[in-house]
Design a protein around this motif. Structure first.
Motif, PDB file in Angstrom:
ATOM      1  N   HIS A  61      -7.457   8.019 -28.232  1.00 48.70           N
ATOM      2  CA  HIS A  61      -6.251   7.250 -27.922  1.00 48.70           C
ATOM      3  C   HIS A  61      -5.038   7.842 -28.635  1.00 48.70           C
ATOM      4  CE1 HIS A  61      -3.871   3.803 -26.767  1.00 48.70           C
ATOM      5  NE2 HIS A  61      -3.549   3.564 -28.024  1.00 48.70           N
ATOM      6  N   TYR A  62      -5.216   8.227 -29.887  1.00 50.68           N
ATOM      7  CA  TYR A  62      -4.126   8.812 -30.658  1.00 50.68           C
ATOM      8  C   TYR A  62      -3.626  10.106 -30.011  1.00 50.68           C
ATOM      9  CZ  TYR A  62      -1.912  11.455 -34.436  1.00 50.68           C
ATOM     10  OH  TYR A  62      -1.053  12.215 -35.169  1.00 50.68           O
ATOM     11  N   ALA A  63      -4.565  10.938 -29.549  1.00 52.06           N
ATOM     12  CA  ALA A  63      -4.179  12.191 -28.896  1.00 52.06           C
ATOM     13  C   ALA A  63      -3.424  11.932 -27.601  1.00 52.06           C
ATOM     14  CB  ALA A  63      -5.423  13.040 -28.609  1.00 52.06           C
ATOM     15  N   THR A  64      -3.708  10.798 -26.956  1.00 51.86           N
ATOM     16  CA  THR A  64      -3.052  10.451 -25.702  1.00 51.86           C
ATOM     17  C   THR A  64      -1.642   9.941 -25.917  1.00 51.86           C
ATOM     18  OG1 THR A  64      -5.199   9.877 -24.736  1.00 51.86           O
ATOM     19  CG2 THR A  64      -3.248   9.065 -23.601  1.00 51.86           C
ATOM     20  N   ILE A  65      -1.444   9.079 -26.928  1.00 44.59           N
ATOM     21  CA  ILE A  65      -0.140   8.424 -27.103  1.00 44.59           C
ATOM     22  C   ILE A  65       0.838   9.255 -27.909  1.00 44.59           C
ATOM     23  CG2 ILE A  65      -1.162   6.124 -26.922  1.00 44.59           C
ATOM     24  CD1 ILE A  65      -0.919   5.873 -29.959  1.00 44.59           C
ATOM     25  N   ALA A  66       0.356  10.156 -28.762  1.00 50.71           N
ATOM     26  CA  ALA A  66       1.229  10.865 -29.701  1.00 50.71           C
ATOM     27  C   ALA A  66       1.912  12.039 -29.017  1.00 50.71           C
ATOM     28  CB  ALA A  66       0.431  11.349 -30.915  1.00 50.71           C
ATOM     29  N   GLY A  67       3.086  11.771 -28.438  1.00 53.85           N
ATOM     30  CA  GLY A  67       3.870  12.820 -27.813  1.00 53.85           C
ATOM     31  C   GLY A  67       4.946  13.332 -28.763  1.00 53.85           C
ATOM     32  N   ALA A  68       5.696  14.316 -28.308  1.00 57.35           N
ATOM     33  CA  ALA A  68       6.700  14.934 -29.169  1.00 57.35           C
ATOM     34  C   ALA A  68       7.877  14.019 -29.459  1.00 57.35           C
ATOM     35  CB  ALA A  68       7.200  16.219 -28.517  1.00 57.35           C
ATOM     36  N   SER A  69       8.086  12.986 -28.642  1.00 56.97           N
ATOM     37  CA  SER A  69       9.235  12.101 -28.870  1.00 56.97           C
ATOM     38  C   SER A  69       9.183  11.447 -30.238  1.00 56.97           C
ATOM     39  CB  SER A  69       9.293  11.027 -27.783  1.00 56.97           C
ATOM     40  OG  SER A  69       8.076  10.306 -27.725  1.00 56.97           O
ATOM     41  N   VAL A  70       7.980  11.176 -30.729  1.00 59.18           N
ATOM     42  CA  VAL A  70       7.874  10.541 -32.046  1.00 59.18           C
ATOM     43  C   VAL A  70       8.332  11.497 -33.149  1.00 59.18           C
ATOM     44  CG1 VAL A  70       5.496  11.238 -32.597  1.00 59.18           C
ATOM     45  CG2 VAL A  70       6.360   9.038 -33.408  1.00 59.18           C
ATOM     46  N   LEU A  71       8.328  12.796 -32.877  1.00 57.56           N
ATOM     47  CA  LEU A  71       8.861  13.781 -33.813  1.00 57.56           C
ATOM     48  C   LEU A  71      10.362  13.984 -33.636  1.00 57.56           C
ATOM     49  CD1 LEU A  71       6.072  16.499 -33.499  1.00 57.56           C
ATOM     50  CD2 LEU A  71       6.610  15.261 -35.596  1.00 57.56           C
ATOM     51  N   LEU A  72      10.814  14.010 -32.396  1.00 63.63           N
ATOM     52  CA  LEU A  72      12.194  14.376 -32.108  1.00 63.63           C
ATOM     53  C   LEU A  72      13.171  13.220 -32.301  1.00 63.63           C
ATOM     54  CD1 LEU A  72      11.665  16.606 -28.938  1.00 63.63           C
ATOM     55  CD2 LEU A  72      11.607  17.243 -31.346  1.00 63.63           C
ATOM     56  N   GLU A  73      12.746  12.003 -31.998  1.00 67.37           N
ATOM     57  CA  GLU A  73      13.667  10.856 -32.083  1.00 67.37           C
ATOM     58  C   GLU A  73      14.214  10.639 -33.485  1.00 67.37           C
ATOM     59  OE1 GLU A  73      11.546   8.413 -28.414  1.00 67.37           O
ATOM     60  OE2 GLU A  73      11.157   7.858 -30.500  1.00 67.37           O
ATOM     61  N   PRO A  74      13.363  10.560 -34.530  1.00 64.18           N
ATOM     62  CA  PRO A  74      13.924  10.399 -35.879  1.00 64.18           C
ATOM     63  C   PRO A  74      14.770  11.597 -36.303  1.00 64.18           C
ATOM     64  CG  PRO A  74      11.591   9.839 -35.842  1.00 64.18           C
ATOM     65  CD  PRO A  74      11.898  10.523 -34.541  1.00 64.18           C
ATOM     66  N   THR A  75      14.432  12.785 -35.796  1.00 63.70           N
ATOM     67  CA  THR A  75      15.225  13.980 -36.108  1.00 63.70           C
ATOM     68  C   THR A  75      16.653  13.818 -35.604  1.00 63.70           C
ATOM     69  OG1 THR A  75      13.240  15.360 -35.973  1.00 63.70           O
ATOM     70  CG2 THR A  75      15.360  16.477 -35.814  1.00 63.70           C
ATOM     71  N   LEU A  76      16.817  13.305 -34.397  1.00 61.39           N
ATOM     72  CA  LEU A  76      18.146  13.111 -33.827  1.00 61.39           C
ATOM     73  C   LEU A  76      18.863  11.922 -34.464  1.00 61.39           C
ATOM     74  CD1 LEU A  76      17.221  13.681 -30.073  1.00 61.39           C
ATOM     75  CD2 LEU A  76      18.217  15.329 -31.651  1.00 61.39           C
ATOM     76  N   ALA A  77      18.118  10.853 -34.749  1.00 63.43           N
ATOM     77  CA  ALA A  77      18.733   9.644 -35.305  1.00 63.43           C
ATOM     78  C   ALA A  77      19.120   9.803 -36.772  1.00 63.43           C
ATOM     79  CB  ALA A  77      17.773   8.461 -35.159  1.00 63.43           C
ATOM     80  N   ALA A  78      18.654  10.858 -37.417  1.00 62.19           N
ATOM     81  CA  ALA A  78      18.982  11.072 -38.832  1.00 62.19           C
ATOM     82  C   ALA A  78      20.476  11.202 -39.065  1.00 62.19           C
ATOM     83  CB  ALA A  78      18.259  12.330 -39.349  1.00 62.19           C
ATOM     84  N   GLN A  79      21.265  11.412 -38.004  1.00 65.26           N
ATOM     85  CA  GLN A  79      22.720  11.495 -38.169  1.00 65.26           C
ATOM     86  C   GLN A  79      23.296  10.198 -38.742  1.00 65.26           C
ATOM     87  OE1 GLN A  79      24.795  11.929 -34.364  1.00 65.26           O
ATOM     88  NE2 GLN A  79      25.043   9.733 -34.268  1.00 65.26           N
ATOM     89  N   TYR A  80      22.566   9.073 -38.559  1.00 68.45           N
ATOM     90  CA  TYR A  80      23.042   7.789 -39.073  1.00 68.45           C
ATOM     91  C   TYR A  80      22.687   7.582 -40.544  1.00 68.45           C
ATOM     92  CZ  TYR A  80      23.557   6.678 -34.108  1.00 68.45           C
ATOM     93  OH  TYR A  80      23.914   6.700 -32.780  1.00 68.45           O
ATOM     94  N   GLY A  81      21.870   8.473 -41.118  1.00 65.92           N
ATOM     95  CA  GLY A  81      21.378   8.299 -42.480  1.00 65.92           C
ATOM     96  C   GLY A  81      19.941   7.829 -42.467  1.00 65.92           C
ATOM     97  N   LEU A 347      11.332  11.993 -39.935  1.00 65.44           N
ATOM     98  CA  LEU A 347      12.579  11.539 -40.560  1.00 65.44           C
ATOM     99  C   LEU A 347      12.782  12.220 -41.911  1.00 65.44           C
ATOM    100  CD1 LEU A 347      15.035   9.636 -40.644  1.00 65.44           C
ATOM    101  CD2 LEU A 347      13.533   7.913 -41.691  1.00 65.44           C
ATOM    102  N   CYS A 348      11.727  12.274 -42.709  1.00 65.11           N
ATOM    103  CA  CYS A 348      11.822  12.945 -44.017  1.00 65.11           C
ATOM    104  C   CYS A 348      12.172  14.418 -43.853  1.00 65.11           C
ATOM    105  CB  CYS A 348      10.505  12.805 -44.779  1.00 65.11           C
ATOM    106  SG  CYS A 348      10.132  11.124 -45.331  1.00 65.11           S
ATOM    107  N   LEU A 349      11.551  15.082 -42.871  1.00 64.31           N
ATOM    108  CA  LEU A 349      11.815  16.501 -42.659  1.00 64.31           C
ATOM    109  C   LEU A 349      13.252  16.737 -42.204  1.00 64.31           C
ATOM    110  CD1 LEU A 349       8.465  17.525 -40.926  1.00 64.31           C
ATOM    111  CD2 LEU A 349       9.242  18.229 -43.188  1.00 64.31           C
ATOM    112  N   ALA A 350      13.762  15.859 -41.350  1.00 63.94           N
ATOM    113  CA  ALA A 350      15.150  16.014 -40.883  1.00 63.94           C
ATOM    114  C   ALA A 350      16.131  15.853 -42.035  1.00 63.94           C
ATOM    115  CB  ALA A 350      15.448  14.993 -39.788  1.00 63.94           C
ATOM    116  N   CYS A 351      15.836  14.925 -42.938  1.00 62.44           N
ATOM    117  CA  CYS A 351      16.786  14.591 -44.000  1.00 62.44           C
ATOM    118  C   CYS A 351      16.697  15.501 -45.213  1.00 62.44           C
ATOM    119  CB  CYS A 351      16.593  13.130 -44.420  1.00 62.44           C
ATOM    120  SG  CYS A 351      17.070  11.956 -43.139  1.00 62.44           S
ATOM    121  N   ILE A 352      15.710  16.409 -45.271  1.00 61.00           N
ATOM    122  CA  ILE A 352      15.687  17.344 -46.394  1.00 61.00           C
ATOM    123  C   ILE A 352      16.614  18.537 -46.144  1.00 61.00           C
ATOM    124  CG2 ILE A 352      13.339  16.686 -47.045  1.00 61.00           C
ATOM    125  CD1 ILE A 352      12.331  19.296 -45.833  1.00 61.00           C
ATOM    126  N   LEU A 353      17.113  18.665 -44.901  1.00 62.81           N
ATOM    127  CA  LEU A 353      18.135  19.675 -44.631  1.00 62.81           C
ATOM    128  C   LEU A 353      19.484  19.182 -45.142  1.00 62.81           C
ATOM    129  CD1 LEU A 353      17.371  20.762 -40.945  1.00 62.81           C
ATOM    130  CD2 LEU A 353      16.885  22.060 -43.026  1.00 62.81           C
TER     131      LEU A 353
END
Length: 594
Positions: A61-81, A347-353
């Protein structure tokens, strides 16, 4: 703030959510009982309905639901802090996303493993079934285009990563042949061999970057869109066991291993978050996502908070594998916690830049020049990696740079940063590719169901499969070709959340038919928050960003926003009518009890 502290806090909150809130759902709302036979037990035929160990079912189930959006969304939203992002992820995960997945999977188990559309037909009626089916088709279309946006940006003129990602196709075909004719049913063995071949090709590509073969994969944006569309079309037409199933086994193994590596690296290195807790863009919109924190944070981080995509995954497939009703708690709610943990890692990875580098990558060059910022390490990293990193929007490049920096610090070898960067791109690409082909296949299924085309009529089925696959691939390719990340991602977020709200509307109908009306708040309150954010954000995008341009792609994108909002509104009104009848019937039942 230290990123390891964020991860430790996440582990604590998720543990509390699983221990207490999922138990409340299991005992008070669903009243799970292992005496009730699951669909896998009732219809066990060794193919689709197979009683499976709960831990194996959880991994699948995890392999089915875990798409790239869960990685990319927090990366983009990090602009808010990082602060509003982490508060939103933790709160919504435990009280909304986990509830959605739990209830949808529970209802599917209680309804012989049927899909969310069929459950809607039972709980809401024919109108609900039609709107859910149409919403699922449009959500699949927008999801594929949203995922493809980041993938195209990272692979453009990157022959090393493009070659490696594309090699997963022949490797998957080899895995199918290995399992069928060489070592029958040795799935794990085939996956390990496939992973070893992929890594060998990856390192070989790094050494032979200037060879003629690699130059064939030095593709521009338009060529990549065509190549991926052709691949997704072929993959969605072929029988699923030939390409998609072995490819899913390979990607599932890579997903788990790499996420575990990243979490361990965060605790070892303990990188400091460079992004401020709250940025000025929370109030006026920013260079990555043009809108302010409300409502755009809430429709940018979707798969780390709630996901309508899971309405499709939690019904019709995974429920057919569960051996006991109580496995729903671990597989559905627990699986959602595992996926949201990836969002916190991202989110942590985006914010260490440092902000100068983060915005240089994720904002267009034209917008970045207006910010008054200067890159700090980006020029050096571009030289080492051999690719111009600035202006590669979509989140994949930014995330890959963060991963490369983190892992090079763990191993103390800055000279290997180029390999870590390309490996991260390949990892994220392998995350995204299943969405491209599964989404295309899923959209074709919905169209065939709507047209009443059944597999029993072979000629009509295969003819429609080819035609509808091309239609589906053309639809998301058009959005991918004409859209921008600032439009496509909010569109995906809005459709994704409204689809989740539709799943919760169906769940609320069940709750009101079997419990006191106060319990309906458990599944209905998230609808108020998510639907408000999605509809508000959709209206702002259409009125102030799309329609004023006066161009055809903007009108198409506006139509999708408006149509999806209309589908949700129809479902909501129809649901409220059903709710009133359900409450009246439940009260009448209580009055008639002796």
């Amino acid at each position: 703030m230290n990123s390891a502290t964020i991860m430790a806090l996440t582990a604590l909150v998720f543990a509390l959510g699983f221990k207490f809130y999922s138990k409340f759902l299991a005992t008070k709302i669903a009243k799970l009982d292992d005496i009730n036979p699951t669909p896998a037990v009732k219809f066990n035929e060794g193919k689709d309905y197979v009683p499976t160990n709960k831990w194996v079912a959880l991994f699948y189930h995890y392999a089915t639901i875990a798409g790239a959006s869960v990685l990319l969304e927090p990366t983009l939203a990090a602009q808010y802090g990082w602060l509003p992002c982490i508060i939103w992820i933790l709160t919504a995960t435990c009280l909304a996303g986990g509830v959605h997945d739990f209830m949808v999977m529970f209802l599917s188990v209680r309804n012989d493993g049927k899909s969310i559309g069929e459950i809607a037909r039972k709980e809401l009626g024919r109108l609900g079934w039609i709107t859910v089916s149409l919403a699922a088709f449009f959500m699949a279309t927008v999801a594929v285009s949203g995922m493809g946006m980041g993938l195209i940006s990272a692979l453009e003129h990157n022959s090393w990563a493009t070659f490696t990602v594309m090699m997963t196709v022949p490797i998957s075909l080899f895995m199918y042949a290995y399992e069928r004719w060489i070592r029958r049913m040795k799935t794990l063995e085939a996956s390990v061999i496939g992973l070893a071949i992929l890594m060998a090709l990856f390192f070989a590509a790094g050494v032979l970057q200037r060879a003629w073969l690699l130059r064939l994969f030095d593709l521009d944006r338009e060529a990549l869109i065509i190549l991926i569309a052709v691949y997704a079309s072929i993959a969605s037409i072929l029988p699923i066991q030939i390409l998609l199933t072995p490819r899913d086994h390979l990607s599932g193994l890579i997903k788990v291993a790499f996420v575990a590596l990243l979490i361990a690296a965060i605790f070892l290195v303990r990188p400091t978050l460079q992004m401020p807790p709250v940025t000025e863009y929370s109030f006026k919109g920013g260079p990555v996502i043009s809108g302010a924190l409300w409502p755009f944070l809430f429709i940018t981080i979707t798969c780390g908070a709630i996901s309508g995509w899971h309405s499709l995954c939690c019904s019709g497939v995974t429920p057919r594998l569960l051996s006991k009703e109580n496995d729903v708690r671990l597989v559905a709610y627990g699986g959602w916690l595992l996926e949201s943990a990836i969002a916190v890692v991202a989110l942590c990875l985006a914010c260490i830049l440092v902000p100068g580098d983060y915005f240089a990558i994720n904002a267009s060059p034209k917008v970045y020049t207006m910010l008054g910022m200067e890159p700090v390490e980006l020029k050096k990293l571009s030289a080492v990696i051999g690719i111009e990193l600035q202006g590669r929007t979509g989140g994949v490049t930014s995330l890959s740079v963060s991963i490369a920096k983190l892992l090079s610090n763990v191993f103390g070898l800055d000279a290997t940063i180029a390999y870590w960067y390309q490996l991260a791109v390949v990892y994220i690409g392998i995350f995204i590719m299943p969405i491209m082909d599964h989404g295309t296949r899923m959209g074709r299924y919905f169209l065939q169901d709507a047209l009443g085309i059944k597999p029993t009529k072979a000629y009509k089925w295969w003819f429609s499969t080819a035609i509808l696959t091309v239609i589906m691939a053309s639809a998301w390719s058009y959005l991918l070709y004409t859209g921008t990340i600032g439009v496509i991602w909010p569109m995906f977020g809005m459709c994704n959340q409204l689809m989740a709200c539709i799943g919760l509307l169906v769940a609320t109908s069940y709750v009101l038919k079997h419990h006191k009306s106060i319990y309906g708040l458990v599944t209905f309150w998230p609808i108020l928050v998510f639907a408000s954010a999605s509809i508000h954000g959709g209206i702002l995008k259409v009125a102030y960003e799309l329609l004023p341009t006066g161009i055809t792609p903007a009108y198409v994108q506006s139509s999708i926003f408006i149509f999806f909002i209309a589908l949700f509104t129809i479902t909501l009104v129809d649901s409220l009518r059903n709710y009133i009848n359900a409450v009246k019937a439940f009260r009448k039942t209580l009055q008639n009890r002796p």
